[in-house]
Design an enzyme around this catalytic site. Structure first.
Site, PDB file in Angstrom:
ATOM      1  CG  LEU A  57       3.574   2.821  -8.176  1.00  0.00           C
ATOM      2  CD1 LEU A  57       4.697   3.225  -7.827  1.00  0.00           C
ATOM      3  CD2 LEU A  57       3.236   1.755  -9.975  1.00  0.00           C
ATOM      4  CG  ASP A 174       7.137  -5.130   7.375  1.00  0.00           C
ATOM      5  OD1 ASP A 174       6.224  -6.702   7.258  1.00  0.00           O
ATOM      6  OD2 ASP A 174       6.107  -4.369   6.674  1.00  0.00           O
TER       7      ASP A 174
END
Length: 651
Positions: A57, A174
């Site tokens: 992924l 982030d």
């Protein structure tokens, strides 16, 4: 699908969203272990559970993220796998332990859920919520820009999740499009807590520069420390990027990008609406204290003066949604409101329409009243005996001449799925193609959902359940295909190449379907040479399910004498359920979280719906009964979800 952003050190050149800046002690390159062979089947020695590793992924500096499927339940996860060799130093292992400890305690609708972690001699495994629609970064890549209503929709969810994190005294550090994951229902989840940290007092705040360069705040670049305001700055960058397709401070040179960030210098194109410009400007204020708190962001004019959809269609992942479509009722009242403030002619039209609407509503109520009075048993007898006459679809008001017979005929046409292009549901099913079968089942479900009355519970009806259904299944499509066991103990595999093979209950006979409806029969012990490999895999599936999986409910088995030969046409997994569609129109949906199941099948010109509840107890009811007696909101929501899964697979 979940994707880990790249954690490689920043290099000069055009800035990319996925580049990161990390503390100096984490910047050393490690040897690439990607070439090492990793087992497809991973066992957690602590729980005894086995998982099948699927496709990649995403990749990061220390880890890769894979699809992981629990072989016992079929539940899918996003598994972050970190080789021990990548975290061999104490400070590296401490960082992973901090991430696990921090993330495992978070529980919020808009935060990626942490399920479990374990390790073996080679790797650390972190099992996270699986988000099948990947991330906002993937959506923006396909779409280029998003509409303001979509941006409001996503921002509301980001702010909700971020507010929760800040209340837990956690800074994400982030925030970017690649870390906002989207599940099957197009709901946003904040993820990737690899750089997250606890909020510290001002004098003790972390002063390391870490995060994604395009989203770094001035105070982080100036090593003044991280606070909640730094996440708000990143949120401003995210909003700008969604609306314009690029980050506000992106340049071709890292040094220039940093200069623009320190000066809070960026352009505001005229294509942005004034409220959008104002909100972005406030979040990208140079001084942290000038940025708005999260609560006031949602009270801004950008949200109060524009449409915020309650839900978004799955099509928005690749095309702009039509958010201005209104129902006939909404159009009517919009026109009525305009008429009340218009001239005499407009008002006359309004009252004429109002009277018409009132008569239609009365007719609908009268029709429903007649349906309630009609005997369910007599309906079932009539349904078997009558040929379909020409009547209007149920739910459409008809003239006063309507009688009980016409009502029953209307119900009959819905439950047989004949309100579409086929003259009968059996004609569509005998066609045998995936499209015709799926269309027929979708038409039946749609007719039921659009015409079914509301009730507190499902009606009790004693029906003989002489149909086949899936009691066990396993997804090994990353290598071979999808396997299942029917209630008569037949085992089938839909291989990745589109062919299908069934091992009958006697374990002596194999049915092979190279094309829809074309069956080749041979003995298990004497397969043609070209089928030897597939028969071996079929036996493997049969053995695995027999030894490892439980049956799925209490429905009786069907005798071999009266069953048709059933084989799987299509299957689909979401983050909530598994859908299976068979050649005879049998349609089954298994829900992971509570193990409930819905099974729709056709028998003797009638459709039956079976519901297996959390206690593995089944109820079977004809759709004609369901239409007039109704069902609970809980079952209805499952039927709607099953219908949407079917539409998604058909499209």
């Amino acid at each position: 699908m979940n994707k880990l952003g790249s954690r490689q050190p920043v290099t000069r050149g055009k800035m990319c969203e996925h580049a990161h800046v990390r503390p100096a002690d984490l910047r050393k390159k490690k040897p690439d272990e990607s070439a090492q062979e990793m087992s497809r089947i991973v066992m957690d020695s602590g729980t005894g559970k086995c998982y099948c590793r699927g496709k990649v992924l995403g990749k990061g500096g220390f880890a890769k993220c894979y699809e992981f499927t629990d072989l016992a339940t079929g539940k899918m996860f996003a598994a972050k796998i970190i080789p021990h060799s990548r975290v061999s130093k104490p400070h590296q292992r401490e960082k992973i332990d901090r991430e696990i400890e921090l993330h495992r305690g978070l529980h919020h609708k808009h935060v990626v859920h942490f399920y479990h972690h374990f390790e073996d001699k080679d790797n650390i495994y972190i099992l996270l919520e699986y988000c099948s629609r990947r991330s906002l970064a993937h959506i923006l890549k396909a779409r280029k820009v998003l509409t303001e209503p979509e941006v409001r929709y996503y921002l509301r969810q980001i702010v909700s999740g971020l507010k929760y994190l800040h209340e837990q005294e956690i800074l994400h550090r982030d925030l970017k499009l690649g870390n906002f994951f989207i599940n099957e229902a197009v709901e946003l989840k904040i993820g990737d807590f690899g750089l997250a940290a606890k909020l510290e007092p001002i004098e003790s705040r972390r002063r390391t520069i870490c995060g994604t360069p395009n989203y770094l705040s001035p105070e982080v670049l100036n090593k003044q420390g991280h606070g909640c305001e730094s996440d708000v700055w990143a949120l401003g960058c995210v909003m700008y990027t969604m609306l314009l397709g690029r980050p506000p401070f992106e340049t071709t040179n890292l040094k220039e990008t940093y200069r623009c960030i320190r000066d809070a210098y960026y352009t505001m194109p005229s294509s942005l609406s004034p409220p959008a410009k104002n909100l972005i400007g406030s979040m990208l204020s140079k001084s942290p204290e000038d940025r708005p708190p999260l609560d006031s962001i949602l009270r801004h004019d950008f949200f109060s003066q524009g449409l915020t959809p309650e839900r978004l269609p799955s099509s928005c992942c690749h095309t702009a949604p039509d958010l201005h479509h209104t129902s006939p009722a909404k159009n009517f009242f919009r026109k009525a409101a305009a008429a009340l403030f218009g001239g005499k002619k407009d008002k006359a039209k309004y009252f004429e329409a109002l009277n018409k609407l009132t008569k239609e509503e009365e007719e609908i109520h009268r029709l429903r009243h007649e349906m309630r009075k009609t005997s369910i048993s007599s309906q079932n007898e009539d349904i078997k005996a009558l040929a379909p006459p020409t009547v209007k679809p149920a739910g459409v008001p008809v003239k006063d001449g309507t009688n009980k017979q016409q009502i029953r005929d209307t119900i009959r046409m819905i439950v047989r799925g004949t309100l579409g292009s086929c003259s009968s549901s059996s004609e569509c099913l005998e066609d045998g193609t995936m499209g015709s079968v799926a269309d027929t089942v979708a038409r039946v479900l749609r007719g039921c959902l659009e015409n079914m009355l509301e009730a507190d519970s499902i009606a009790k009806e004693s029906l003989y359940s002489s149909f086949q259904w899936v009691t066990k299944w396993v997804d090994y499509s990353n290598k071979y295909g999808f396997g299942y066991q029917l209630s008569d103990h037949t085992v089938g595999v839909l291989f990745n190449n589109g062919t299908h093979m069934s091992l009958l209950a006697d374990r002596k006979t194999v049915h092979y379907y190279a094309e829809l409806g074309q069956c080749t029969v041979f003995a298990t012990g004497e397969p043609p040479e070209q089928f030897v490999g597939q028969v071996t895999i079929l036996k493997y599936f049969a053995h695995y399910m027999e030894e490892n999986l439980m049956d799925g409910g209490d429905l009786p088995n069907i005798s071999d004498a009266c069953k048709p030969r059933l084989y799987l046409l299509q299957w689909l997994k979401s983050d909530r359920a598994l859908m299976m569609l068979f050649n005879d129109g049998t349609f089954q949906v298994n829900f992971y979280h509570d193990h409930t199941k819905i099974i729709l099948c056709s028998q003797a010109s009638e459709y039956l719906l079976t519901y297996i509840n959390e206690d593995r107890v089944s109820t079977t009811i004809s759709l004609s009964t369901l239409l007039v007696s109704g069902c609970s909101g809980d079952l209805r929501s499952r039927m709607e979800y099953a219908f949407n899964m079917l539409l998604q697979r058909c499209n």
